[in-house]
Design a protein around this motif. Structure first.
Motif, PDB file in Angstrom:
ATOM      1  N   ASN A 258      38.453  87.091  46.661  1.00 35.00           N
ATOM      2  CA  ASN A 258      38.598  87.542  48.047  1.00 35.00           C
ATOM      3  C   ASN A 258      39.177  86.454  48.950  1.00 35.00           C
ATOM      4  OD1 ASN A 258      38.371  89.574  49.974  1.00 35.00           O
ATOM      5  ND2 ASN A 258      36.323  88.949  50.613  1.00 35.00           N
ATOM      6  N   GLN A 362      33.098  85.956  51.388  1.00 33.25           N
ATOM      7  CA  GLN A 362      32.711  87.046  52.286  1.00 33.25           C
ATOM      8  C   GLN A 362      32.146  86.481  53.587  1.00 33.25           C
ATOM      9  OE1 GLN A 362      29.688  89.758  50.761  1.00 33.25           O
ATOM     10  NE2 GLN A 362      28.999  90.162  52.841  1.00 33.25           N
ATOM     11  N   GLU A 366      34.208  86.671  57.235  1.00 33.32           N
ATOM     12  CA  GLU A 366      33.567  87.339  58.365  1.00 33.32           C
ATOM     13  C   GLU A 366      33.452  86.390  59.553  1.00 33.32           C
ATOM     14  OE1 GLU A 366      29.304  89.531  58.916  1.00 33.32           O
ATOM     15  OE2 GLU A 366      30.488  90.106  57.163  1.00 33.32           O
TER      16      GLU A 366
END
Length: 471
Positions: A258, A362, A366
């Motif tokens: 990611n 993640q 964010e």
């Protein structure tokens, strides 16, 4: 007849002499040369454009090195200006370059890459998105994106042809289907202008053939940044061979983790790395830290935050409010109205069971997204300093502290379980609550009637509260 001719010649000579007297010697010759030069330039311009259009198709079949109009890594706003025009029709018009993000490959990974791009890439909202889908059953998952353009039922290749392939259909069994392949390099040249800022995320079974084709027809001049999803050495060696000739760097888009290879370069740290600062307690004896948190967007949460805003007025409260990413992004005006009254932090919950590297990214993604939102506040841009994490591994939390220079708070003592008793008695005694030494009190503002307990504690115990910046 002879007299007329003689007279005509004399008049002509006389006129020429008069022009010489007025304009000086050889004046008529200078004008002739100027007119001749203008005609030659105009004819050359028109003929050049005609030849360009005539042989454009042939040019794609040979190795041509185009003029590169700007540095690869320059953001669009820093370019010196327009240069090459693809067509005479816009040669003298004001062309406004567009920002383009193209993603290819598996539909699910394409969707996730678009989410990551919009979440973390600088000025991502300004980009037009292009996605290649092999089957229309996946289209509903993309139409919600702004500025999305879908190239449907096409397979990326280095040539235009028909290919038979098993296609995965969402909610149905896979089928064998004849699909038209598309010459990706030729499509780039036909679809975009050379002054557009084009980013490509490439995932394809034909990556090496596409890479060679891009170099062969000069289509690399239409690309500003190129990400490959491949980690195969053979594929990467082909990229390096082709891209090195054009002095173009190669970047990696890592779907499994990611992230992308130049993430830190584009989303720089707030400061130098520092020791881990994970805070489990704050306040001693009769003094304590009281915080509130909003894990999701709800009518109750919005109402409670509005009550907090009305209560604070012009004061700055000795408390903190941890808001979820969804609340900050979807309630920007309300969030901005609070920054003068209270310390705003980010509330994060681990929503995945995958490895720690993905979980860390993640968290980081964010945090970057929310930081961009808070930095856009007109009245008072805010830096995220405090983060409340739930369910993350300590390794990920420590890395976030070190690399993003934030303080992480965790293991709060939630007191919303006291709400039923509070509603009945209209009072609460903090000193009677059993807690560990220095444990932090926390109230969930999504709980019904939480705003009443919030105001009660702030009014009655405000003098005993410590500021979060003292922890």
């Amino acid at each position: 007849m002879e007299e007329n001719t003689s007279s005509s010649i004399k008049r002509s000579v006389s006129f020429s002499r008069r022009m010489s007297m007025i304009g000086g010697p050889n004046m008529s010759g200078k004008w002739n040369r100027i007119i001749f030069i203008v005609i030659v330039i105009s004819l050359g311009f028109i003929c050049g454009n005609f030849v360009y259009k005539l042989v454009l198709g042939k040019l794609r079949g040979v190795n041509i090195k185009h003029f590169k109009r700007h540095n690869i890594h320059d953001p669009p706003e820093s370019r010196p200006g327009l240069s090459i025009k693809k067509d005479l029709s816009i040669q003298f018009s004001d062309y406004l370059p567009r920002n383009i993000f193209i993603t290819t490959g598996n539909w699910y990974r394409q969707r996730e890459s678009i989410k990551l791009f919009l979440q973390t890439y600088p000025d991502a909202a300004m980009y037009h998105l292009y996605s290649f889908l092999e089957d229309d059953s996946h289209k509903p998952f993309f139409v919600a994106f702004d500025k999305i353009n879908i190239v449907q039922s096409k397979i990326l290749s280095d040539a235009n042809e028909t290919i038979s392939k098993h296609i995965s259909r969402f909610g149905s069994e896979s089928i064998r289907k004849n699909l038209s392949s598309i010459d990706f390099g030729a499509w780039l040249i036909d679809t975009f202008h050379q002054d557009d800022y084009v980013i490509v995320r490439m995932e394809s079974e034909n990556e090496t053939a596409i890479a060679r084709r891009l170099g062969k027809i000069g289509a690399l001049d239409w690309i500003d940044k190129y990400y490959t999803t491949s980690s195969e050495n053979d594929t990467l060696s082909v990229y390096h061979e082709v891209f090195r000739k054009m002095n173009i760097p190669l970047f990696i888009w890592n779907d499994d983790e990611n992230t992308y290879s130049d993430f830190d370069e584009l989303n720089g740290h707030k400061g130098p790395p520092r020791p881990t600062n994970i805070i489990l307690d704050c306040g001693y004896y009769e003094n304590f830290l009281f915080v509130m948190y909003v894990p999701l967007v709800s009518k109750q949460a919005i109402y409670a935050v509005e009550v907090l805003k009305a209560f604070s007025g012009p004061r700055f409260l000795q408390t903190s409010l941890f808001l979820s990413r969804n609340f900050i992004v979807n309630q920007r005006d309300l969030t901005e109205s609070l920054v003068h009254s209270i310390n705003i932090g980010l509330y994060m919950v681990n929503k995945t069971n995958v490895g720690s590297t993905y979980a860390y990214h993640q968290m980081r993604n964010e945090l970057v997204e929310v930081s961009k939102v808070l930095q856009q506040f007109e009245t008072n841009p805010v830096e995220i300093q405090y983060v409340n994490t739930i369910g993350f591994e300590k390794e990920s939390e420590s890395k976030l502290c070190n690399e993003r220079v934030v303080d992480i708070f965790k293991e709060f003592l939630n007191i919303d379980y006291l709400l039923p008793q509070f509603i009945q008695d209209n009072s609460i005694k903090v000193e009677n609550i059993t807690r560990k030494h220095g444990q932090i009190f926390a109230l969930d503002l999504t709980a019904e009637n939480s705003e009443m307990m919030m105001i009660y504690i702030l009014k009655k115990y405000g003098g005993r509260m410590v500021g979060i910046n003292t922890c």
